[in-house]
Scaffold this motif. Structure first.
Motif: not given
Ligand code: SF4
Length: 482
Positions: A13-19, A168-169, A215-222
């Motif tokens: 996922c995108q989180m991995n791309v950022l990492d 951006v995480r 803006l990245l988050g697994q449940t970003v709106n939380s």
């Protein structure tokens, strides 16, 4: 400093791309040069994904292919990072014994030091955190938080060249524990980053020429964090990021329907830089399946949310995810997913065959009982349905002028040109003419432009459409100055 090379392959996922980008930045700062040649690299890292078995198999096969070259180049360091490293370090060492280090997603700031330790003669190094995090006290978590932050804080756009788009995480981990999902076991508990650190990072990216942030988050709106003793929620975070000069577009992924609140739609309507695009995974059109998945929303609530999104945010496009063939999914339950696709006018869907994952509730308590052939057929059926929806929808856009952030040359156009040239056909356009960009609604637009249009916002009149791509021509030769 050294003059070694690093090959870093990213899956998932995108989180991995950022990492990966952040790890690469840290390695660059220590003198490593990125290379595309895995077999020649001094350091090979594979950033893995555990969401589906297929992704893990692919990582193992990649790592397995390094066995011989490790023999001929024994000082090469091979590392496995990301979700699979966290989930199954012993399995990795067992299946690919030539791996030197494994490092979970929350420990990635340790990678450069681990590589040095391997070079100093140690091997089979392991850095994992999730189980420890889930057991830790609030005080321990606070200290842990500082070290986890160090990866994001290490970001230096100078080290990876300026880019018009960046992730951006805003949040790490997940506490939802959907029964099919391995993420809470690999990325640990949900933690939101402090708003001031996020805004500082966005400002730094804008200063380096970045135009669009996601803006990245697994449940970003939380998202929720404290500032001066009062809570800052996701709608307020959008407002704070919106004031950063130089940023022209703000996106966010991925949202969790169960936590969605109307103030986020209001922010999307009122803040012009926030793109009218929503990725809201539903996973199934059947309430019975959603309950087995423990998704905390019903189909009716999901439909209410997308109706509300369309009423509040003009022109919003909506994408969603489906899992087909989840435990016990009947033909009738699958048909409810089809019906949701027919009725919802999604821009696109991401559709996956269910893949049982170790340690999840579904793996422990629910049989993976839908035959693979049925899963494949359902996957095809849903994608074909969506293709019809998207095609009809895209046709209605013809003749309109849309704003596009020009990302670069069109890879599809380059491939098509190469194929035509291989067949000896004349092509009526040059490779450098075909540019690709995205609308605020995340629609892909291919058009004829000039290299200097890349990185700018352009007005494009739409002249053609397929289900996945729009085609057009520049409406104003002068792309809007930025
Ligand atoms: S919300 Fe559910 S599907 Fe999404 S990351 Fe968390 S557990 Fe996985």
């Amino acid at each position: 400093m050294n003059d070694r090379s690093v090959y870093l392959e990213t899956m998932g996922c995108q989180m991995n791309v950022l990492d990966s980008e952040l790890v690469l930045g840290q390695l660059r700062a220590r003198g490593y040069t990125p290379t595309d040649d895995m077999h020649a690299a001094d350091l090979v890292l594979v950033n893995t994904c555990s969401v589906r078995r297929h992704a893990e198999d692919k990582a193992l096969s990649r790592l397995g292919s390094l066995k011989l070259s490790k023999k001929s180049k024994p000082d090469r360091v091979i590392g496995v990072i990301g979700c699979m490293a966290e989930r199954d370090p012993d399995g990795i060492f067992e299946k690919v014994p030539h791996v030197d280090l494994v490092c979970g997603p929350a420990e990635l700031y340790k990678v450069p030091a681990m590589v040095e330790e391997v070079q100093a003669g140690r091997n089979r190094l392991v850095a994992l955190t999730v189980n420890k995090s889930r057991r830790s006290t609030p005080l321990e978590r606070a200290t842990e938080h500082d070290s986890v932050e160090s990866l994001d804080l290490s970001r230096d756009p100078r080290s990876d060249g300026s880019s018009i788009q960046a992730y951006v995480r805003v949040q790490r981990g997940c506490d939802k524990f959907c029964t099919f999902c391995v993420v809470p076991f690999t990325r640990g508990p949900e933690r939101s980053r402090p708003p001031d650190l996020i805004v500082d990072e966005v400002r730094m990216l804008a200063d380096r020429g970045c135009k669009e942030i996601t803006l990245l988050g697994q449940t970003v709106n939380s998202y929720v964090n404290q500032d001066g003793g009062r809570p800052v929620n996701f709608a307020e975070l959008l407002e704070r990021v919106h004031v950063v000069e130089g940023i022209e577009r703000i996106r966010f992924v991925t949202s969790y329907p169960g936590d969605f609140t109307s103030d986020i739609f209001d922010a999307m309507r009122d803040l012009p830089k926030v793109c009218a695009y929503l990725h809201l995974p539903v996973q199934s059109g059947s309430n019975a399946v959603l309950e087995r998945m423990r998704r905390q929303h019903t189909v009716e609530r999901f439909r209410e949310l997308i109706d509300q999104a369309r009423q509040t945010v003009p022109g919003i496009t909506i994408a969603t995810d489906f899992i087909v063939g989840f435990s016990g999914e009947t033909d009738e339950e699958f048909e409810e997913s089809c019906e949701l696709v027919r009725r919802s006018n999604f821009k696109n869907i991401f559709c996956f065959k269910y893949s049982e994952r170790p340690a999840t509730v579904a793996e422990k308590r629910m049989p993976d009982d839908v035959p693979d052939a049925v899963k494949r057929q359902r996957n095809r059926t849903l994608l074909e349905l969506q293709e019809e929806v998207a095609m009809a929808n895209n046709q209605t856009l013809l003749g309109r002028t849309v704003e596009v952030l020009v990302e670069g040359y069109s890879k599809a156009a380059i491939k098509a040109q190469e194929a035509e040239q291989t067949r000896g056909s004349e092509v009526g356009w040059k490779r450098s003419d075909q540019l690709v960009g995205r609308t605020p609604g995340d629609q892909i637009v291919v058009f004829t432009g000039k290299p200097e249009d890349i990185g700018r916002l352009a007005q494009v009149r739409l002249t053609g459409a397929t289900a996945l791509t729009l085609h057009g021509e520049l409406a104003d030769r002068e792309a809007r100055p930025s």
